[in-house]
Enzyme design. Structure first.
Site, PDB file in Angstrom:
ATOM      1  N   HIS A 119       0.810  -1.215   0.000  1.00 31.74           N
ATOM      2  CA  HIS A 119       0.000   0.000   0.000  1.00 31.74           C
ATOM      3  C   HIS A 119       0.847   1.270   0.000  1.00 31.74           C
ATOM      4  O   HIS A 119       0.322   2.364  -0.236  1.00 31.74           O
ATOM      5  CB  HIS A 119      -0.981   0.006   1.185  1.00 31.74           C
ATOM      6  CG  HIS A 119      -0.360   0.275   2.514  1.00 31.74           C
ATOM      7  ND1 HIS A 119      -0.057  -0.711   3.418  1.00 31.74           N
ATOM      8  CD2 HIS A 119      -0.013   1.442   3.106  1.00 31.74           C
ATOM      9  CE1 HIS A 119       0.450  -0.172   4.511  1.00 31.74           C
ATOM     10  NE2 HIS A 119       0.491   1.135   4.338  1.00 31.74           N
ATOM     11  N   SER A 147       4.378   1.795   8.569  1.00 26.44           N
ATOM     12  CA  SER A 147       3.926   0.777   7.611  1.00 26.44           C
ATOM     13  C   SER A 147       5.065   0.362   6.690  1.00 26.44           C
ATOM     14  O   SER A 147       5.818   1.200   6.200  1.00 26.44           O
ATOM     15  CB  SER A 147       2.787   1.325   6.756  1.00 26.44           C
ATOM     16  OG  SER A 147       1.648   1.545   7.535  1.00 26.44           O
ATOM     17  N   ASP A 205     -12.003  -7.465  -0.917  1.00 24.83           N
ATOM     18  CA  ASP A 205     -11.983  -7.810   0.502  1.00 24.83           C
ATOM     19  C   ASP A 205     -11.003  -8.910   0.895  1.00 24.83           C
ATOM     20  O   ASP A 205     -11.206  -9.583   1.885  1.00 24.83           O
ATOM     21  CB  ASP A 205     -13.385  -8.221   0.979  1.00 24.83           C
ATOM     22  CG  ASP A 205     -14.073  -7.088   1.723  1.00 24.83           C
ATOM     23  OD1 ASP A 205     -13.447  -6.026   1.853  1.00 24.83           O
ATOM     24  OD2 ASP A 205     -15.204  -7.272   2.161  1.00 24.83           O
TER      25      ASP A 205
END
Length: 372
Positions: free
Chosen positions: A164, A305, A229
């Site tokens: 991400h 992250s 998902d």
């Protein structure tokens, strides 16, 4: 039936080789991992680089939700482990892979959206000061991405981070094409002996030296999954630098079960955005796990992250202690525990299949990737 039996083999975890002696040392298990090889590569249109960089990923799907998710089919696993490669000139390719079962592995689950808060009670993070610490292993393996995340050196030219940090699941983030990796170094290079004092109330000034990224690999499980998902299980990416970094790096390893970790704890260091310019170290207990994720309450903030989650265990073959990265810190989850919301920070585990994939990205051949 052949595909089904292969899938069962894929999803079998390797048996731990752990002695039951009262003088037991936490020992790295012996894994024989699958082989993942490219099958075909397709040129894609150049990406737009229009997504906003997100420094964290959130999901309401907790351990029970993940554990109850249906296992992926063999074809789905191959699809998730196929990957995109982005080059510095903006060109993009998609590579399909084949999985060859010579032993064990597996993957599958879910993830997605809402809220923040990653400090649990007393803030137990430690800012690392002084070049004696910052420039020495293992802290020297932590690097900063120009998109705001953290990464970890895993080879002479490779950095492991979260997917991400460069791709939001639908599009590459702004700055991904000109992605750089920052190495913390002393600001003053005057050679003065007094600059090496680590107990000073005034920490030595540091700066980042930046190296451009040559190409990045992101698994399709993240790109496809973020809209379906299942993305958090595949929130990892590998960056190849344009030149070697000349620092000691940390090896990757297959994540053992939490019960076999020393003290049940994990460790990681990152560039949390509430402490700009500081490298922040923390450790904490693992609270729960699924096949693909570790749930813990290590204090962390966005910016951490992509940090490599590591442990130190005994390497029987080499007769020495060895640190390895067993996961990638991903983000935050609010979990509905019997009607009561509870929050966790989440790390993506390096499973046998992910190890085989990441190792192949680094080595370029599967022969050096057979022992996890």
């Amino acid at each position: 039936m052949a595909a089904l039996s292969t899938l069962i083999l894929l999803l079998c975890a390797a048996k731990d080789v752990m002695p039951s002696s009262p003088h037991w040392k936490p020992t790295w298990p012996s894994y024989r991992v699958p082989v993942i090889l490219p099958q075909s590569t397709l040129n894609l249109d150049k990406p737009q680089f229009d997504a906003e960089a997100r420094l964290e990923v959130v999901s309401p799907c907790g351990p029970a939700c993940h554990k109850s998710s249906p296992l992926p089919t063999y074809e789905e696993v191959k699809n998730y482990l196929s990957y995109e490669t982005l080059y510095a000139n903006g060109s993009l390719t998609e590579t399909e892979v084949g999985i060859y079962i010579l032993s064990n592995g597996g993957d599958g689950s879910r993830g997605r959206s809402r809220t923040k808060r990653q400090i649990y009670g007393y803030d137990s993070r430690f800012s690392i000061f002084g070049k004696d610490f910052l420039l020495n292993y293992p802290f020297s393996t932590s690097v900063k991405l120009s998109t705001g995340c953290t990464g970890t050196l895993v080879a002479e030219k490779h950095v492991l981070t979260a997917a991400h940090c460069i791709h939001d699941g639908k599009s590459y983030v702004k700055g991904a094409q000109k992605l750089r990796v920052g190495f913390l170094k002393p600001k003053n290079k005057d050679g003065s002996k007094g600059s090496n004092i680590t107990n000073s109330a005034m920490p030595e000034k540091m700066k980042f030296q930046w190296i451009r990224v040559k190409r990045t690999h992101v698994p399709k499980g993240w790109i496809k999954g973020n809209a379906n998902d299942i993305g958090m299980d595949y929130d990892y990416a590998l960056l190849e630098l344009k030149k070697p970094h000349k620092r000691k790096f940390m090896k990757i390893g297959v994540s053992p079960p939490a019960r076999n970790l020393p003290g049940g704890r994990i460790h990681f260091s990152g560039y949390d955005n509430d402490r700009p310019g500081n490298l922040v170290y923390r450790f904490c207990d693992v609270k729960d796990e699924t096949y693909d994720l570790l749930y813990q309450q290590c204090d962390a903030q966005p910016g951490a992250s992509g940090s490599g989650v590591y442990v130190r265990m005994w390497k029987r073959q080499n007769h020495k202690w060895e640190r390895k990265i067993i996961g990638i810190f991903s983000g935050h989850q609010w979990v509905d525990m019997n009607g009561t919301p509870q929050d966790f920070n989440v790390a993506v585990r390096i499973t046998p299949l992910k190890y085989a994939q990441i190792c192949y990205w680094i080595k370029g051949n599967y022969l050096d990737c057979r022992e996890g």
